[in-house]
Write a protein that holds these residues in place. Structure first.
Motif, short mmCIF file in Angstrom:
data_model
loop_
_atom_site.label_atom_id
_atom_site.label_comp_id
_atom_site.label_asym_id
_atom_site.label_seq_id
_atom_site.Cartn_x
_atom_site.Cartn_y
_atom_site.Cartn_z
N GLU A 97 0.85 -1.19 0.00
CA GLU A 97 0.00 0.00 0.00
C GLU A 97 0.89 1.24 0.00
N VAL A 98 0.42 2.26 -0.71
CA VAL A 98 1.18 3.50 -0.80
C VAL A 98 0.20 4.63 -1.08
N ALA A 99 0.57 5.84 -0.68
CA ALA A 99 -0.28 7.00 -0.94
C ALA A 99 -0.10 7.46 -2.38
N ARG A 100 -1.15 8.05 -2.91
CA ARG A 100 -1.07 8.57 -4.28
C ARG A 100 -0.07 9.71 -4.35
N PRO A 101 0.72 9.78 -5.42
CA PRO A 101 1.70 10.88 -5.53
C PRO A 101 1.08 12.26 -5.40
N SER A 102 -0.15 12.44 -5.94
CA SER A 102 -0.79 13.75 -5.86
C SER A 102 -1.10 14.13 -4.42
N GLU A 103 -1.50 13.15 -3.60
CA GLU A 103 -1.78 13.44 -2.20
C GLU A 103 -0.50 13.77 -1.45
N VAL A 104 0.56 13.03 -1.74
CA VAL A 104 1.85 13.34 -1.11
C VAL A 104 2.32 14.73 -1.51
N LEU A 105 2.09 15.10 -2.76
CA LEU A 105 2.50 16.42 -3.24
C LEU A 105 1.74 17.52 -2.51
N VAL A 106 0.46 17.32 -2.26
CA VAL A 106 -0.32 18.31 -1.52
C VAL A 106 0.22 18.44 -0.10
N GLY A 107 0.48 17.31 0.55
CA GLY A 107 1.05 17.35 1.90
C GLY A 107 2.42 18.01 1.92
N LEU A 108 3.23 17.71 0.92
CA LEU A 108 4.55 18.31 0.84
C LEU A 108 4.44 19.82 0.69
N GLY A 109 3.47 20.27 -0.08
CA GLY A 109 3.26 21.71 -0.23
C GLY A 109 2.91 22.38 1.09
N ALA A 110 2.09 21.70 1.91
CA ALA A 110 1.74 22.25 3.23
C ALA A 110 2.98 22.34 4.12
#
Length: 1196
Positions: free
Chosen positions: A797-810
């Motif tokens: 299991e892994v998080a979607r890259p787009s969700e990780v990118l949103v978190g990284l932006g925060a």
């Protein structure tokens, strides 16, 4: 010295004559020196006024003999006290170092740990100092064996003990001389003389007590003596007296009381001069508060008046030092306690303040216990023992609360003083004394607390020996020290004028009012006035380096000269001279010895030897939110520790340096860790808020709005109520604090501390506090990014890259805001961390997003694609999951569509995409290697098939002889899936790269357009490699070329490899008809592909053939035409197939020909038309579309 012909040197106008006499060592002859004297008139002359100070020209006097009674000049009390105090401090440090070295098994001399030496050590201990080397060879055999090494190793130890012996001799001589001259001592008048005398006594007593505590003294001295006599045939000349001294000091206090019996009168008189001063200084916080101690605002009307005192130096004299003088003085002179009520009162007062008295550094004396043991052994001291027990009970019960109250008062008073002086630094001129008093008081309280925290282990009131607010006092001390250093110009300008326009005039007036002033005394006093009167502001403006050391040394000499019983000008009857000179000395130190003065009142270097209580107090500080802003005081404290090193004991330097740097590093690491935890918690909060804005969370909000519009209420009982994003910012009561409020407050406090100073020095090492936070933040940020991926190798299991990118932006947004709190280069931190994520391993060797997503896409997505669970949908530009019963739902499109590929490219960057590509190509290479093996197995048949392309009947006969044809198609399909995924990832990289670097993308695209078929292949590959790094698709994949170049078959020639490459295309071409029998070979018009991913064959065939024939420098187009011909012939034969099962998906498979041509830039539709009629493709398209429509109709 009675015949000496030199007058008292007044050496303030001539440096040469001062250097000739001021630093003459005891015992050196000064007979015959002719110092140049510039002043001969007496300042009390009635015709001379204070205004004439600078205008008089003085005649030079003739040398003359001293009057009778001037023998005291030859005693050189000032020089001897100065040198012996410094020497005694050095010897004390050396004995301390020996004690610590021998008590630690790691640093103990190897001879003392050697089992072979144990008999010799026991013998030396037993017989010391009567060691007969010649008749004791059986006991001293090991010593004789290593005598050379022992002499070399133990010489520093032995001669340190010899130094103690010599120091004792000089102290004996000086104390006897002082007694013989019946010297007068008064701390308020002859301050330097009295202070040096008491310091010498305390140093000597401390040295004797520390010597008695050195357990290995007999072994060290005795073993060296034995080895020395064995090596040189005779014992060292000092051994006999040294051995006797060691025996005498086995019971040190008893011996000391005997030694100081003759000196009791002088010691008592010096201590009694402290009576008023000690009683005034040793007050509780209530008295301080009522007196408004250190407050400038309590008497605002006199704020500009200079702070002065008749006892200037006594105002900032350490209370701890006075306490040590009193307790150790009466310890060796107990007879004085019954001689005077004032002595008894002073002794009792000192006993009530502390439980432990410092000998040196962390070596302390449990004063009540030691004194009681001594007095109990003496006759007639029963009452004193009772007084002692009473004082001990009082100290145990009240000393802790007394000092706790003082510290509480000092925090407020010094905070007010520092704030006022910081705002109005001009007040430093008149109120400089307040600063040094505040520093001295604070230093005393800090030292008391650390000393008792170290030694008091059992107590009913542990809170008295722990203070979680101590950081504020340490911080305020550093602030005052820094303020004094920054405003040194204010101090100099003010006190230059003060010395010239006030002190010189007052001293001149006092001299004139003296009833008797002999010529020699008059000369030196007059020279003082002359030196001070010549000062001007111009020296400050020109940044002149002042040096009043000669003046202060001459005053010290004059104190000693005028403090003897037969002095013509006795200070005891002329105290005004002493008081004004003490004031002048303080003012001159502000001009030329500011650092020495600061060290005298605020040096905390001894805290280096209290690491455990210091660490406990630091931990307590970090647990107290209001003290976080002052926590930087602990690392700054390590700056003091370099002052511990004494020139007589340089071997301590490495250990002290390691201790100081270790403590400083530990403090800053913990501060940075807490600040980083706070930052990461705040980032996580921001991440949670940003996550609530993701599109996947809007369904419940939309559903709720829709139900509200239709007046439906289908809410479930167990479903929690979700607030709208932004509701967390609405508050009804500001007093209610949120978690973010607490985090911001804590971060602000820690940031103030870390940002307090840009850097500071610890043992010549420059320390930058903000860099500790930077390194911690970098490490924690790296871990947080990896954690956002939520990767689980077990469940894949892994998080979607787009969700990780949103978190990284925060996270990045909050980290960028840190520049408002602390001086961090956040841009550098972010760049460094994100760049590490583009590599397979970060700086600490842990896996990164690049590794995680590379592994996941290979092991989870593409592996399932190879099993048919996931198919490529060109129409959607994504992989889609084939729904199956009994398996958990997993949407491959959510991880492989266009937006996810863009997000992946944003996260791992071009370097990460290259790593992903290299791993994909490695798998392609392994598949190609297997394909080559299959080709070799069918080599003969394939050669015949290739030559029979125009003979369908012969081809049909040869096809059944092929083995593993389905395996070839399967492996080629896998290659196609890998290359298709790589193409999607490259497209995402291209879009991201174009967005971030459009000025680079344009030239790269233009460069690829320049490539023609005639371009050199190496140049072409270089350009394509550049283009591929930017995500631009290329006719020939350079990564595939490189990986295939390294996978040549072992032992095969280039021609054989080329032949295998040609036959591989033949194998694939003649195997295509087999796909028609596969029930999954159905063309799905909705996703524009086949259900078994065979549409990926087109990309595999085109790119693998282009790479293989580029390696062999062959024409790609020619070989692809040959492939088209063979494939067409093979597929056209399906029309003659009588078995309907084998030809059931013939039309769908025929469409592969169109896909192959569309994928390649080397093939055209006209080439296809020449070998495969287009009408067949048109009919195939119509048939598969009809079947797709029929399959979607509902059953009747």
């Amino acid at each position: 010295m009675a015949d000496a012909t030199w007058p008292w040197p007044a050496l303030h106008g001539c440096d040469q004559c001062h250097r000739a006499t001021a630093f003459a060592l005891p015992g050196t002859s000064v007979t015959g020196l002719q110092p140049v004297l510039h002043v001969t008139q007496l300042w009390w002359h009635p015709t001379v006024s204070a205004s004439d100070v600078g205008s008089i020209t003085w005649p030079r006097p003739q040398p003359r003999k001293f009057r009778k009674g001037k023998l005291v000049l030859g005693n050189k009390f000032a020089e001897k006290l100065t040198i012996l105090n410094e020497r005694g401090r050095g010897v004390l440090v050396r004995i301390y170092n020996i004690k610590k070295t021998c008590s630690d098994p790691k640093t103990r001399p190897s001879f003392l740990c050697d089992k072979a030496m144990e008999p010799s050590i026991k013998f030396i201990n037993k017989k010391f100092p009567n060691l007969d080397v010649r008749s004791s060879t059986q006991h001293l055999g090991p010593v004789h064996k290593d005598k050379g090494d022992i002499v070399r190793a133990l010489a520093p130890y032995y001669y340190s003990f010899v130094d103690v012996l010599e120091f004792r001799d000089h102290v004996y001589e000086l104390l006897n001389t002082i007694d013989a001259n019946q010297c007068f001592f008064d701390i308020h008048v002859n301050y330097d003389f009295t202070k040096s005398y008491l310091d010498l006594i305390v140093t000597y007593v401390s040295l004797v007590l520390l010597l008695a505590r050195t357990e290995d003294r007999r072994v060290l001295i005795g073993m060296y003596h034995c080895a020395h006599e064995m090596s040189h045939g005779a014992s060292d000349s000092s051994f006999a007296r040294l051995g006797q001294m060691v025996l005498e000091y086995d019971h040190p206090l008893k011996k000391l009381t005997e030694e100081f019996g003759p000196h009791s009168k002088a010691v008592t008189s010096a201590l009694l001069s402290l009576h008023f001063l000690f009683a005034r200084r040793n007050q509780g916080s209530e008295q301080w508060r009522s007196d408004q101690l250190l407050s400038l605002l309590s008497t605002a009307g006199t704020m500009l008046s200079p702070a002065s005192s008749d006892t200037m130096a006594c105002e900032y004299l350490s209370l701890e030092v006075m306490e040590r003088w009193i307790l150790m003085g009466f310890l060796v002179c107990p007879g004085a306690l019954g001689a005077s009520p004032q002595c008894l009162e002073l002794w009792r007062l000192a006993l009530q303040g502390s439980l432990y008295v410092t000998l040196l550094r962390d070596e302390a004396l449990q004063i009540h216990k030691v004194t009681e043991e001594l007095l109990s052994s003496l006759k007639g001291y029963g009452k004193r023992v009772a007084d002692l027990k009473e004082c001990k009970e009082h100290a145990v019960a009240h000393s802790g609360s007394l000092h706790r109250g003082r510290r509480a008062y000092l925090r407020g008073a010094v905070r007010e003083l520092e704030a006022l002086l910081e705002d109005q630094p001009g007040l430093l001129g008149p109120k400089a004394l307040f600063v040094f008093m505040a520093l001295s008081f604070c230093r005393d309280e800090v030292s008391w607390l650390l000393r008792h925290a170290e030694h008091v282990t059992k107590t009913k009131t542990p809170e008295d020996f722990a203070d979680n607010h101590i950081a504020e006092i340490l911080f305020l001390m550093e602030q005052l020290r820094s303020l004094v250093r920054r405003q040194v110009g204010v101090l100099r300008r003010y006190h230059v004028q003060y010395l010239a326009r006030f002190d010189a005039l007052v001293l001149s007036e006092i001299i004139q009012n003296l009833s008797v002033c002999p010529e020699e005394e008059s000369i030196i006093l007059s020279s003082f006035v002359s030196s001070l009167s010549s000062l001007s502001d111009k020296g400050v403006d020109d940044k002149e380096q002042f040096d009043f050391t000669p003046l202060r040394l001459d005053w010290f000499r004059l104190q000693a000269y005028t403090s003897v019983a037969k002095a013509v000008l006795p200070l005891s009857t002329n105290p005004d001279v002493g008081r004004i000179m003490n004031l002048i000395v303080f003012h001159t130190k502000l001009l030329d010895s500011l650092e020495e003065l600061l060290a005298e009142v605020s040096d905390l270097s001894d805290l280096c030897f209290f690491p455990r209580p210091l660490e406990k107090m630091f931990v307590a500080t970090m647990e107290e939110p209001s003290m976080l802003r002052y926590s930087i005081a602990f690392p700054l404290l390590c700056n003091h520790f370099s002052h511990c090193v004494h020139p007589m004991c340089p071997e301590e330097h490495p250990q002290l340096q390691a201790t100081a740097l270790g403590l400083c590093n530990k403090f800053l690491e913990e501060m940075a860790r807490q600040a980083c935890v706070c930052i990461m918690d705040a980032c996580a909060e921001q991440h949670n808020l940003s996550e609530r804005l993701l599109p996947k969370h809007c369904a419940s909000t939309v559903s709720k709005a829709r139900n509200k519009k239709t007046l439906k209420h289908p809410s479930k009982k167990g479903e929690p109520e979700r607030g709208k994003p932004g509701a967390e910012s609405q508050r009804k009561d500001r007093s209610v604090t949120t978690n973010m409020d607490k985090l911001h407050l804590t971060l602000a406090e820690l940031s103030l501390s870390l940002n307090h100073v840009p850097n500071f020095t610890v043992f010549e090492h420059t320390v930058t506090p903000a860099e500790y936070l930077s390194s911690h933040l970098e490490a924690r940020f790296t871990k947080a990014i990896v954690a956002m991926a939520c990767y689980s190798p077990a469940t894949q299991e892994v998080a979607r890259p787009s969700e990780v990118l949103v978190g990284l932006g925060a996270y990045i947004t909050f980290i960028q805001s840190l520049t408002h709190f602390v001086g961090l280069d956040t841009a550098r931190i972010i760049r460094s961390v994100l760049l590490q994520q583009t590599q397979p391993r970060d700086a600490s060797g842990e896996q990164t997003l690049t590794t995680i997503y590379t592994n996941w896409y290979l092991e989870a997505l593409l592996r399932q694609a190879s099993t048919g669970a996931i198919v490529l949908a060109p129409a959607l530009q994504a992989f889609t999951t084939v729904p199956r019963e009994g398996e958990p739902s997993f949407s491959a499109a959510e991880f492989s569509d266009v937006s996810e590929m863009r997000a992946l490219a944003e996260l791992i960057g071009p370097y990460g995409m290259k790593f992903l590509s290299d791993n994909l190509m490695w798998h392609v290479s392994s598949q190609v290697a297997e394909l080559k093996k299959l080709v070799n197995e069918n080599m003969d048949t394939l050669v015949q098939l290739r030559s029979s392309s125009c003979k369908p009947e012969q081809m049909a006969a040869l096809l059944p002889r092929l083995t593993s044809a389905d395996n070839v198609l399967k492996r080629m399909t896998i290659i196609g899936e890998i290359l298709s995924f790589r193409a999607m990832a490259q497209q995402g990289l291209r879009e991201v790269f174009s967005h971030h670097c459009p000025f680079l993308m344009g030239p790269i695209e233009c460069l690829t357009d320049v490539v023609t078929p005639d371009t050199d292949i190496q140049v072409t590959l270089s350009i394509f490699e550049l283009a591929s790094a930017a995500g631009i698709p290329c006719e020939i994949d350079p990564a595939l070329v490189n990986v295939l170049a390294g996978s040549k078959m072992d032992g095969s020639s280039s021609e054989e490899d080329y032949k295998v490459a040609c036959l591989l295309l033949v194998f694939v071409a003649v195997s295509l008809p087999m796909l028609a029998s596969d029930p999954a070979s159905i063309y799905n018009t909705e996703m524009d592909g086949y259900n078994n991913n065979i549409h990926c064959l087109a990309k595999a065939i085109i790119h693998v053939s282009a790479a293989l024939f580029t390696l062999h420098n062959k024409n790609i187009e020619t070989h692809l035409k040959e492939f088209l011909l063979l494939a067409s012939v093979s597929l056209l034969q399906l029309g003659q197939e009588t078995d309907k099962l084998r030809a059931r998906n013939r039309e769908a498979v025929c469409l592969l020909m169109q896909l192959i041509v569309a994928e390649s830039s080397f093939l055209t539709v006209d080439m296809l038309e020449s070998c495969f009629p287009y009408v067949l493709l048109r009919n195939a398209y119509r048939e598969v579309c009809r079947e797709n429509l029929l399959s979607r109709l509902p059953p009747h």
